[in-house]
Design a protein around this motif. Structure first.
Motif, short mmCIF file in Angstrom:
data_model
loop_
_atom_site.label_atom_id
_atom_site.label_comp_id
_atom_site.label_asym_id
_atom_site.label_seq_id
_atom_site.Cartn_x
_atom_site.Cartn_y
_atom_site.Cartn_z
N HIS A 303 -36.99 6.93 -11.84
CA HIS A 303 -38.38 6.91 -11.41
C HIS A 303 -39.16 8.07 -12.03
CE1 HIS A 303 -41.87 5.97 -9.01
NE2 HIS A 303 -42.03 7.27 -8.88
N SER A 313 -46.23 4.54 -13.60
CA SER A 313 -46.32 4.57 -12.15
C SER A 313 -47.73 4.95 -11.72
CB SER A 313 -45.30 5.55 -11.56
OG SER A 313 -45.22 5.40 -10.16
N VAL A 321 -42.03 6.15 -3.00
CA VAL A 321 -40.69 6.48 -3.48
C VAL A 321 -40.20 7.79 -2.86
CG1 VAL A 321 -39.40 7.22 -5.53
CG2 VAL A 321 -40.83 5.17 -5.63
N ARG A 335 -36.73 3.74 -6.29
CA ARG A 335 -37.50 3.92 -7.53
C ARG A 335 -38.51 2.78 -7.64
NH1 ARG A 335 -35.68 0.18 -11.22
NH2 ARG A 335 -36.33 1.29 -13.10
#
Length: 389
Positions: A303, A313, A321, A335
């Motif tokens: 992630h 993201s 997360v 993730r």
């Protein structure tokens, strides 16, 4: 997915209502969640997807002429009609009909048969969450049309390639083969370690007393409208800089040695792919020995790489997360998953941590001032198959 499931019954009933008779073929293909290994597929790398219990059902029967008539049950019974003995043109971007048209055009190009058909289509993959409703639709359509023309057991790699070709040529997304391969090859109770270069698939049994939790972030994503195609172009630029065919051929030592003279953004894109490939192989090994702490560490690192190096993201996903990982501790990890820019978070959670995770989710949504998103458990499921025909 069985013939008695509500989705199958709904699709058959819609077919019967539209055409006045029973379908000859009923095909199903699942969506998927990717446990680790995102944006590696179009770089010939490794991924660890898992087919899910959700998917697309296509009911079909033959027509005497060279037409395909398709009815989308989930879109107010909207209909499309096309001829397969003439060039098949896509509609404007964003139309569901392009999936039907792309598969119809692609099947003969890849050596699979087709014929005139009447179709009813319905699905239950949660939309806008990165769970591959598009790949599920493409694979289910390909399987149904090929089966109707006499090929009941088409090569699953070819089926995946037809669905990918349709995405490229008709839908407008330059995707890799991860989603379509996971939909075609899924195995009950297992994830799949996928080599995206050779398309070799190796089952990765899911650890006992462990749950896949899929949590929508509340941020819907549209893959075609996102920066997905831009990231793919940047990866090609990185491969050219490092003089490799694809980023699969680059290891971390060569990556670092070639950093000088590489655009900083292009370097970060390459670093994500190189390190993500390594993480994916380690994650499959961790699953095999039931090491949830190591799997969780790798998911967290994945992630961070998607957030910082690949920049796909968003803040709402990062906060979700973080909340999940704090609640999970060493009993797994969480993730973002999928193409990015919203969508879902995936967590692998030890059964004894689930209650803690549920409490953390309630607190997260309250603190964020958002309505609680309906999360669900993913069941590692079998891939595309005929339910009738």
């Amino acid at each position: 997915m069985s013939q008695s499931s509500p989705l199958v019954e709904q699709t058959i009933a819609a077919f019967r209502e539209a055409y006045g008779h029973e379908p000859e073929v009923v095909a199903f293909a699942p969506g998927r969640v990717n446990l680790i290994g995102d944006h590696t597929d179009y770089n010939d790398g490794f991924a660890l997807p898992c087919a899910l219990q959700f998917g697309t059902v296509v009911a079909a029967a033959p027509l005497a002429d060279q037409r395909i008539i398709a009815r989308a049950v989930d879109f107010g019974a909207e209909q499309d009609e096309l001829r397969i003995d003439a060039p098949i043109a896509p509609l404007g971007q964003g139309h569901w009909q392009n999936h039907v048209r792309g598969i119809a055009a692609g099947l003969p190009l890849f050596g699979l048969p087709q014929r005139g058909a009447s179709l009813a289509i319905s699905g239950d993959v949660p939309q806008g969450n990165g769970l591959s409703s598009s790949a599920s639709l493409g694979v289910a359509l390909g399987l149904a049309l090929a089966a109707l023309a006499g090929e009941r057991r088409p090569d699953r790699q070819v089926l995946a390639r037809v669905a990918q070709w349709s995405e490229h040529q008709y839908v407008g997304c330059a995707c890799g083969l991860l989603d379509q391969t996971a939909s075609a090859f899924g195995e009950q109770g297992s994830a799949l370690l996928l080599d995206c270069r050779s398309l070799a698939v190796e089952p990765a049994p899911f650890p006992a007393d462990t749950t896949i939790l899929i949590v929508p972030s509340g941020v819907a994503r549209g893959l075609v409208d996102s920066a997905y195609n831009e990231r793919r172009m940047q990866c090609r630029q990185a491969a050219a800089h490092f003089s490799v065919e694809s980023l699969r051929d680059l290891d971390e030592a060569r990556l670092m040695a070639g950093q000088d003279g590489c655009d900083a953004t292009i370097f970060r894109r390459a670093r994500h792919v190189v390190t993500e490939n390594a993480r994916t192989l380690l994650a499959a090994a961790a699953m095999a020995r039931g090491d949830l702490a190591e799997l969780g560490r790798l998911m967290r690192a994945s992630h961070a790489s998607l957030r910082d190096d690949f920049e796909v993201s968003v803040a709402a996903v990062d906060a979700l997360v973080d909340a999940l990982n704090a609640a999970i501790g060493e009993g797994g990890g969480a993730r973002m998953t999928g193409g990015g820019f919203g969508g879902c978070v995936v967590a692998v959670v030890a059964a004894d941590r689930l209650a803690n995770v549920e409490r953390a989710l309630s607190a997260h949504w309250q603190q964020a001032g958002q309505p609680a998103q309906a999360h669900f458990r993913g069941i590692p499921s079998a891939g595309a198959r005929l339910l009738r025909g």
